[in-house]
Design a protein around this motif. Sequence first.
Motif, PDB file in Angstrom:
ATOM      1  N   CYS A 262      -5.180   2.010  -0.670  1.00 44.00           N
ATOM      2  CA  CYS A 262      -5.375   1.755   0.765  1.00 44.00           C
ATOM      3  C   CYS A 262      -6.008   0.390   1.023  1.00 44.00           C
ATOM      4  O   CYS A 262      -7.038   0.046   0.470  1.00 44.00           O
ATOM      5  CB  CYS A 262      -6.242   2.848   1.383  1.00 44.00           C
ATOM      6  SG  CYS A 262      -6.633   2.553   3.116  1.00 44.00           S
ATOM      7  N   LEU A 263      -5.373  -0.372   1.890  1.00 42.87           N
ATOM      8  CA  LEU A 263      -5.825  -1.731   2.193  1.00 42.87           C
ATOM      9  C   LEU A 263      -6.589  -1.799   3.508  1.00 42.87           C
ATOM     10  O   LEU A 263      -6.892  -2.881   4.007  1.00 42.87           O
ATOM     11  CB  LEU A 263      -4.612  -2.665   2.248  1.00 42.87           C
ATOM     12  CG  LEU A 263      -3.864  -2.806   0.908  1.00 42.87           C
ATOM     13  CD1 LEU A 263      -2.464  -3.373   1.113  1.00 42.87           C
ATOM     14  CD2 LEU A 263      -4.650  -3.686  -0.048  1.00 42.87           C
TER      15      LEU A 263
ATOM     16  N   CYS B  79       0.098   5.159   4.654  1.00 39.12           N
ATOM     17  CA  CYS B  79       1.304   4.345   4.496  1.00 39.12           C
ATOM     18  C   CYS B  79       2.436   5.181   3.900  1.00 39.12           C
ATOM     19  O   CYS B  79       3.593   5.043   4.300  1.00 39.12           O
ATOM     20  CB  CYS B  79       1.012   3.116   3.637  1.00 39.12           C
ATOM     21  SG  CYS B  79      -0.038   1.915   4.492  1.00 39.12           S
TER      22      CYS B  79
ATOM     23  N   CYS C 219       0.847  -1.186   0.000  1.00 35.81           N
ATOM     24  CA  CYS C 219       0.000   0.000   0.000  1.00 35.81           C
ATOM     25  C   CYS C 219       0.883   1.236   0.000  1.00 35.81           C
ATOM     26  O   CYS C 219       1.804   1.347   0.811  1.00 35.81           O
ATOM     27  CB  CYS C 219      -0.914   0.033   1.222  1.00 35.81           C
ATOM     28  SG  CYS C 219      -1.765   1.620   1.383  1.00 35.81           S
TER      29      CYS C 219
ATOM     30  N   CYS D  97      -4.501   0.974   7.993  1.00 35.46           N
ATOM     31  CA  CYS D  97      -3.705   2.200   8.067  1.00 35.46           C
ATOM     32  C   CYS D  97      -3.144   2.444   9.463  1.00 35.46           C
ATOM     33  O   CYS D  97      -2.222   3.236   9.630  1.00 35.46           O
ATOM     34  CB  CYS D  97      -4.542   3.387   7.639  1.00 35.46           C
ATOM     35  SG  CYS D  97      -5.816   2.983   6.443  1.00 35.46           S
TER      36      CYS D  97
HETATM   37  S1  FES Z   1      -3.203   3.989   3.629  1.00 37.84           S
HETATM   38 FE1  FES Z   1      -2.128   2.094   3.591  1.00 37.84          FE
HETATM   39  S2  FES Z   1      -3.572   0.741   4.458  1.00 37.84           S
HETATM   40 FE2  FES Z   1      -4.663   2.596   4.412  1.00 37.84          FE
END
Ligand code: FES
Lengths: 247, 445
Positions: free
Chosen positions: A123-124, A87, A82, A127
């Motif tokens: 985004c996974l 991240c 991510c 976060c």
């Molecule tokens: S910004 Fe990386 S998991 Fe949400």
Amino acid sequence: MARLNPDNEQRARDLIALYPHPRSALIPVLHLLQAQDGYLTPEGMQHVGELVGLEAAEVRGTASFYDMFHTEPVGRYLISVCTNIACMLQGAYELLEHAQTHLGIAPGGTTADGTFTLEDAECLALCGNAPCVTVNWRFFGDMDRARFDSLLSRLAAGDLDGEVPPHGTLCRVRRTVGVPAAGASVGSAGGPDPEWHRRDGTGTGVPAEAARPGAPADGVTDGVELETVASTPAVAALDGPDSGAIR
Amino acid sequence: MTVTDAPRIVTRRLRRPRSWTLSSYLEDGGYDGLRKALSMSPSEVHDAVNVANLLGRGGAGFEAGRKWGMLAKTTPVYLAINGDESEPATFKDHMLIESDPHQLIEGSLICAYAVGADQVFLYTRGEFALGLERLQSALNEAYAYGAVGRGILGSDWSIDVVVHPGAGAYICGEETALLESLEGKRGYPRIKPPFFPAAVGLYGAPTIVNNVETVSNLPWVVLNGGEAFAALGEGRSKGTKIMALSGHVRRPGNYELEFAKATFRDLIFDPSLGAGIPGDRDLKAFIPGGVSSPWLGPDHLDTELANEKIAEVGTMAGSGAVTVMDDTTCPVRAAWRIVRFFHRESCGQCTPCREGSGWVEKIMHRIETGNGRPEDLDLLLDVCDNISPGVTWPPAQTTICVLGPSIPPAPAAAVRMFRDDFMEHIGEGRCPFPPDRLPRGVVRV
Ligand code: FES
Ligand SMILES: Cc1cc2nc3c(=O)[nH]c(=O)nc-3n(C[C@H](O)[C@H](O)[C@H](O)COP(=O)(O)O)c2cc1C
Ligand code: SF4
């Protein structure tokens, strides 16, 4: 490696029977296909189309909209790094760069031995444990270069085989019951007894008890036990100073 | 120090050992809310939710009870639970699905009973492999226990629940795209009107779409009554809200807080919550409600965490995702990454969104990589203006869904708050913040 094998075809039919319209099962059935072959083959998509009542082109048309579906072969392990905002603020791009050097491939590429495919992901939803990666959608949070390297060597050595199935396998827990209540609603409660039927109209259906085999298949006898090693769901830290996100 | 002594409603069970199992759930009074709901009439349950003034937790903050009241009363009626959580920096539903799937199932059943639904679909983000396994296991257990299926908990009410995996597309969180996806199609948001799936939804039938966190509140609301829920919080914002805190804080995580009883300052700096910025660096800015929301700066730290209070300062509470940026953060890079996300996730139906997101991304990328031109800032704002006329808040919409108007807020806020940083990039021909370059291999989209 082509059409769904007999077991998967039966599973596909079971999935289709859960929905008021067969087409609704398209995405779940495509996941099944991807679990079988690691990616979506043309013959497989043709077969899925036959099952849900669509042309192969319509199946591909839907599949191509979704990032998780691959119509070209991918490695045994899909490493998704991510790089979205939370991240990135914790060094995700630097981690991605390290991953590229380590694996010798750019995002989108697959190692020559077919083991790893690297991906620059959005985004996974982990976060709170940034930066994070998933391997075949199993989560690994609080990553740094050292942890990333050890993750890769454990994967390559097969140490995580129980936790991280080959690419494509999503939910290893099977549904153990059909749609016993189909047709019932608050409106009909108290009214005439709802009919036992499958929503595709192919049968008179089975009472809930009979449709309830003992345990899910695939050797996963109690899916509720599953806990991905090193997965770090960021959990409420509210009770006191010692309770940080679970690590 | 505790910020508020309000009960935790949706996260209270999360630290229990094996919280996702039926046996653990039953030890904590699991399915008692459903049992109580079944002893009431559907409209009594609906009334309790109206009294609670439960706002939708998916981003738009629409009253759940009011939405249910708009349902066209024909059959069949469907309930789709939105567990597609993909708004960057939001990670609360992920946690609820993995750690308390029975609570989600119970809440969905209470909702289904109140609205008279015929079938429930738990649309779960495809990437949540563990969540899907836990949820399917929990559902199997719930069927075996008799809480789902035929003759629920000894009553004459019957309903089926289906766990439905997505396959990776942010836009499927938009409720009409979610329904298209659930029909086995590409996730294209539907043209409005009709505005509400409650009138025309899944297969054209009336459908309620509610967020995971929204319905996870329902067992508590039914057991304790709408009044008890409405006694928490203030104004329109009743009850508690999970705040997903990420970025430059010592203790990122999900924190369930009573509405209107804490401020952004509490959330970010209180030792029991975010515990401040690592290295005690200064706060540069924070994103208050997911990446679609305009950013705030240190001046707004004392804003209370309540939907209308956050709206008053020109932004939104959204999904409750707060991302903190310290003074080493490059605002160009941060806003560029957000725009890049929208560019990748635009479904492509509307020109302003499809093309505009790409143009803004390109301009931001060139500024960040030191190739910006002085006239680029005006150009950037001009393109933003074409996506969402006036670049105002709340944003004007020219597109089918709200993804389009969500593109300008981040770059516009970055330019407004940090124009000097932009000018420095352009003047010096490089990014003045470490790491001062984008890594190689950033895929152009
Ligand atoms: S910004 Fe990386 S998991 Fe949400
Ligand atoms: C682009 C876009 C993405 C969205 N993503 C989500 C999401 O991931 N989860 C969610 O619950 N709602 C999401 N929503 C909001 C839904 O459309 C809808 O308002 C919500 O699911 C309704 O549930 P609620 O009233 O309980 O909040 C999104 C909206 C838009 C425009
Ligand atoms: S605004 Fe963007 S995401 Fe929404 S329908 Fe239009 S093109 Fe698709």
